[in-house]
Design a protein around this motif. Structure first.
Motif, PDB file in Angstrom:
ATOM      1  N   ASP A   1       8.189 -30.196 -12.043  1.00 39.98           N
ATOM      2  CA  ASP A   1       9.109 -30.960 -12.982  1.00 39.98           C
ATOM      3  C   ASP A   1      10.054 -29.880 -13.661  1.00 39.98           C
ATOM      4  O   ASP A   1      11.083 -30.144 -13.734  1.00 39.98           O
ATOM      5  CB  ASP A   1       8.296 -31.353 -14.059  1.00 39.98           C
ATOM      6  N   LEU A   2       9.602 -28.654 -14.033  1.00 41.78           N
ATOM      7  CA  LEU A   2      10.509 -27.630 -14.487  1.00 41.78           C
ATOM      8  C   LEU A   2      11.565 -27.238 -13.727  1.00 41.78           C
ATOM      9  O   LEU A   2      12.872 -26.848 -14.026  1.00 41.78           O
ATOM     10  CB  LEU A   2       9.562 -26.438 -14.961  1.00 41.78           C
ATOM     11  N   LEU A   3      11.301 -27.095 -12.535  1.00 41.92           N
ATOM     12  CA  LEU A   3      12.427 -26.670 -11.531  1.00 41.92           C
ATOM     13  C   LEU A   3      13.499 -28.038 -11.533  1.00 41.92           C
ATOM     14  O   LEU A   3      14.644 -27.660 -11.674  1.00 41.92           O
ATOM     15  CB  LEU A   3      11.992 -26.566 -10.016  1.00 41.92           C
ATOM     16  N   HIS A   4      13.130 -29.407 -11.352  1.00 47.00           N
ATOM     17  CA  HIS A   4      14.221 -30.118 -11.498  1.00 47.00           C
ATOM     18  C   HIS A   4      14.857 -30.415 -12.938  1.00 47.00           C
ATOM     19  O   HIS A   4      16.097 -30.295 -13.074  1.00 47.00           O
ATOM     20  CB  HIS A   4      13.419 -31.535 -11.513  1.00 47.00           C
TER      21      HIS A   4
ATOM     22  N   ALA B   1      11.133 -19.613  -4.570  1.00 42.37           N
ATOM     23  CA  ALA B   1      11.707 -18.759  -5.721  1.00 42.37           C
ATOM     24  C   ALA B   1      11.331 -19.091  -6.980  1.00 42.37           C
ATOM     25  O   ALA B   1      10.901 -18.293  -7.859  1.00 42.37           O
ATOM     26  CB  ALA B   1      13.195 -18.538  -5.561  1.00 42.37           C
ATOM     27  N   HIS B   2      11.379 -20.342  -7.170  1.00 45.39           N
ATOM     28  CA  HIS B   2      11.169 -20.711  -8.882  1.00 45.39           C
ATOM     29  C   HIS B   2       9.819 -20.596  -9.053  1.00 45.39           C
ATOM     30  O   HIS B   2       9.230 -20.046  -9.976  1.00 45.39           O
ATOM     31  CB  HIS B   2      11.692 -22.313  -8.725  1.00 45.39           C
ATOM     32  N   LEU B   3       8.823 -20.948  -8.011  1.00 45.45           N
ATOM     33  CA  LEU B   3       7.378 -20.862  -8.398  1.00 45.45           C
ATOM     34  C   LEU B   3       7.075 -19.271  -8.566  1.00 45.45           C
ATOM     35  O   LEU B   3       5.927 -19.131  -9.228  1.00 45.45           O
ATOM     36  CB  LEU B   3       6.768 -21.292  -6.824  1.00 45.45           C
ATOM     37  N   SER B   4       7.767 -18.365  -7.747  1.00 45.18           N
ATOM     38  CA  SER B   4       7.348 -17.211  -7.769  1.00 45.18           C
ATOM     39  C   SER B   4       7.620 -16.414  -9.284  1.00 45.18           C
ATOM     40  O   SER B   4       6.946 -15.900 -10.156  1.00 45.18           O
ATOM     41  CB  SER B   4       8.117 -16.243  -7.133  1.00 45.18           C
ATOM     42  N   TRP B   5       8.879 -16.993  -9.834  1.00 44.03           N
ATOM     43  CA  TRP B   5       9.107 -16.681 -11.094  1.00 44.03           C
ATOM     44  C   TRP B   5       8.452 -17.186 -12.274  1.00 44.03           C
ATOM     45  O   TRP B   5       7.924 -16.877 -13.309  1.00 44.03           O
ATOM     46  CB  TRP B   5      10.828 -17.130 -11.425  1.00 44.03           C
ATOM     47  N   PHE B   6       8.063 -18.771 -11.734  1.00 47.80           N
ATOM     48  CA  PHE B   6       7.516 -19.510 -12.734  1.00 47.80           C
ATOM     49  C   PHE B   6       5.913 -18.907 -13.191  1.00 47.80           C
ATOM     50  O   PHE B   6       5.468 -18.766 -14.227  1.00 47.80           O
ATOM     51  CB  PHE B   6       7.240 -21.020 -12.306  1.00 47.80           C
ATOM     52  N   THR B   7       5.074 -18.575 -12.019  1.00 51.06           N
ATOM     53  CA  THR B   7       3.664 -18.041 -12.065  1.00 51.06           C
ATOM     54  C   THR B   7       3.738 -16.616 -12.804  1.00 51.06           C
ATOM     55  O   THR B   7       2.816 -16.520 -13.626  1.00 51.06           O
ATOM     56  CB  THR B   7       3.264 -17.859 -10.705  1.00 51.06           C
ATOM     57  N   ALA B   8       4.667 -15.990 -12.513  1.00 50.05           N
ATOM     58  CA  ALA B   8       4.752 -14.611 -13.347  1.00 50.05           C
ATOM     59  C   ALA B   8       5.038 -14.737 -14.735  1.00 50.05           C
ATOM     60  O   ALA B   8       4.363 -14.153 -15.757  1.00 50.05           O
ATOM     61  CB  ALA B   8       6.061 -13.755 -12.636  1.00 50.05           C
ATOM     62  N   LYS B   9       5.722 -15.845 -15.154  1.00 48.49           N
ATOM     63  CA  LYS B   9       6.094 -16.252 -16.627  1.00 48.49           C
ATOM     64  C   LYS B   9       4.706 -16.640 -17.194  1.00 48.49           C
ATOM     65  O   LYS B   9       4.190 -16.229 -18.293  1.00 48.49           O
ATOM     66  CB  LYS B   9       7.116 -17.286 -16.825  1.00 48.49           C
ATOM     67  N   LEU B  10       3.995 -17.522 -16.525  1.00 49.76           N
ATOM     68  CA  LEU B  10       2.750 -18.222 -17.086  1.00 49.76           C
ATOM     69  C   LEU B  10       1.706 -16.797 -17.063  1.00 49.76           C
ATOM     70  O   LEU B  10       0.719 -17.191 -18.111  1.00 49.76           O
ATOM     71  CB  LEU B  10       2.169 -19.197 -15.935  1.00 49.76           C
ATOM     72  N   ALA B  11       1.687 -16.100 -16.351  1.00 50.81           N
ATOM     73  CA  ALA B  11       0.747 -14.922 -16.393  1.00 50.81           C
ATOM     74  C   ALA B  11       0.906 -13.767 -17.461  1.00 50.81           C
ATOM     75  O   ALA B  11       0.327 -13.100 -17.789  1.00 50.81           O
ATOM     76  CB  ALA B  11       0.624 -14.335 -15.085  1.00 50.81           C
ATOM     77  N   HIS B  12       2.300 -13.864 -17.755  1.00 48.66           N
ATOM     78  CA  HIS B  12       2.847 -12.804 -18.788  1.00 48.66           C
ATOM     79  C   HIS B  12       2.176 -12.930 -20.095  1.00 48.66           C
ATOM     80  O   HIS B  12       2.312 -14.006 -20.835  1.00 48.66           O
ATOM     81  CB  HIS B  12       4.227 -12.624 -18.817  1.00 48.66           C
TER      82      HIS B  12
END
Length: 503
Positions: free
Chosen positions: A362-365, A387-398
């Motif tokens: 959803d967030l990618l859309h 690419a979005h998922l890689s960025w997204f999971t890093a943000k969630l983990a930070h």
């Protein structure tokens, strides 16, 4: 097929807002003027219901201030407090999502009730009494806050009627050969200043004088009759808000009290002579005097008709002074206070939740929708899902990333991310709307809901920073209305830097 904004709103129960405010001969109509301006903005949307709780005398004045579709509850003398007010609403089987309070004398009791019922509360607070409300509005400035509540201070949060704000957008009038003086001391004039002003007006034959008598003002009929015989004086009895706004706009200078109408004159650029008629006016008068936006004649007991005549003539003779006062006043009051407060009210009714891994697609859309991506600061290239998922999971983990979805009911409205720099206690803002909510003026309420969340979960953050593309005028306006200072970027052309300090 994408749903329209009106279709979306049909999906939800309306946001219910209770307003508790009084009006009448003893308290004037300022409480009505302020809350009605906010109600007018809110009721422009089809998803808002408002109930006004007021005293019996106030009921007779409602039509002169509030939109026609405002529901009104008349409170019995024994039911004017918070418990009685809530009982009156319970009889209607109607409970509020947000309460707006503009009433003196029972603020702590309302704060306790709101806390006990978990109902968000916004308080207009002229005496710096409120301590526990979710939002405290102090247009006069006043004290700041701890981190447990949000205090909105200064003229940016003074709500004015659309009759005033619409006129403020029109070109300035050319000065006439004879200057026009507007005299008005509000809806009730409890200290009798209009009578003094009428006596002064008799000697001001060099001016055209409009004298406005409020609906609850008691004036000696013989004074009114005498004024009607003066060719340079025109009395007006209880004009409606639109007519009164036009009279102020047509004036070259004004004489009045220090209530809501003073802010209206500032917004319209009408230089004012001011008399203090109530204790609650003095704080904001002091603020405006310090800014150089009015000439203050003193507390009402100190002011005589002769003093009024001298002050009016001095201001008439000082063309440069009038111009300076007018410009300073308009710089203080931009007329967007009602919109800002309406956005805060809506923000209090929004939900907010943490972003989870299930939100990735959803967030990618939403994030890459053209309306959101066109002003992306980092890159012009839209990512694919990997690419979005890689960025997204890093943000969630930070650990220093506050990532939230703002909701209306259970439906997402906007996405807000704060990347916290622990070195200087600042947070970098990223914000966008869910595409279906574009065009519904939701950007500011979404941001404000997120700011409340940031204050709650990260009390060590004292500054929010952001970047805005210079072509993104809507985002620039959002940041300005949210209290950010906006300036040209020093390191990247076509971008603006924005920053906001948190009390």
């Amino acid at each position: 097929m994408m749903e329209s904004g009106s279709d979306l709103l049909i999906m939800f129960a309306p946001i219910r807002i209770a307003i508790r405010a009084d009006a009448g001969a003893s308290v004037g109509a300022g409480h009505f003027a302020r809350t009605a301006a906010v109600a007018d903005i809110l009721l422009a949307s089809s998803d808002i219901e408002i109930v006004l709780l007021t005293n019996a005398e106030g009921v007779t004045l409602v039509a002169g201030y509030f939109p026609a579709d405002t529901r009104v509850v008349s409170l019995a003398p024994d039911d004017v407090g918070p418990e009685g007010s809530m009982r009156a609403l319970a009889k209607l089987n109607w409970m509020p999502d947000v309460i707006i309070l503009d009433q003196y004398g029972s603020v702590p009791e309302w704060e306790k009730l709101a806390a006990d019922t978990d109902t968000p509360l916004l308080v207009f607070d002229d005496f710096d009494i409120s301590k526990r409300a979710d939002i405290i509005v102090r247009p006069h400035g006043g004290a700041g806050s701890g981190r447990e509540t949000i205090v909105l201070r200064g003229p940016a949060f003074l709500p004015l009627s659309r009759h005033i704000t619409d006129l403020a957008k029109t070109p300035s009038q050319e000065s006439q050969a004879r200057l026009r003086l507007n005299i008005c001391f509000g809806g009730s004039d409890p200290t009798g200043e209009t009578a003094k002003a009428l006596q002064a007006a008799a000697d001001l034959e060099e001016l055209d004088v409009d004298v406005v008598v409020g609906p609850r003002a008691e004036i000696d009929p013989l004074l009114i009759k005498a004024a009607e015989q003066m060719p340079h004086v025109t009395p007006y009895r209880a004009p409606n808000q639109k007519q009164l706004a036009e009279l102020i706009y047509e004036a070259d200078l004004a004489l009045g009290a220090g209530g809501v109408m003073l802010w209206e004159r500032l917004c319209l650029g009408v230089p004012s002579l001011v008399i203090s008629i109530a204790e609650n006016q003095q704080a904001q008068i002091d603020t405006i005097v310090e800014a150089g936006a009015i000439r203050f004649l003193g507390e009402h007991k100190q002011v005589t008709p002769e003093k009024i005549t001298q002050a009016v003539r001095a201001l008439v003779a000082d063309e440069a002074g009038r111009k300076a006062i007018a410009e300073t006043g308009q710089n203080l009051v931009d007329g967007r206070g009602a919109l800002r407060l309406a956005s805060w009210v809506r923000a209090m009714a929004f939900g907010i939740r943490e972003v989870t891994l299930d939100d990735a697609r959803d967030l990618l859309h939403w994030r890459t929708d053209d309306r959101n991506w066109q002003h992306n600061f980092e890159t012009a290239h839209k990512p694919d899902f990997d690419a979005h998922l890689s960025w997204f999971t890093a943000k969630l983990a930070h650990p220093d990333c506050v990532f939230r979805i703002v909701t209306r009911g259970d439906q997402p409205v906007g996405v807000v991310r704060f990347d916290i720099n622990s070195d200087d206690s600042s947070a970098y803002l990223s914000i966008y709307l869910v595409p279906e909510w574009h065009g519904r003026k939701m950007g500011l309420p979404v941001y404000l809901a997120a700011e409340r969340e940031l204050r709650r979960c990260c009390p060590g953050v004292d500054k929010i920073v952001s970047r805005i593309h210079s072509a993104n005028t809507a985002s620039e306006r959002l940041h300005s209305d949210a209290g950010f200072e906006v300036s040209a970027s020093e390191d990247r052309a076509d971008w603006l830097d924005a920053s906001k300090l948190l009390d």
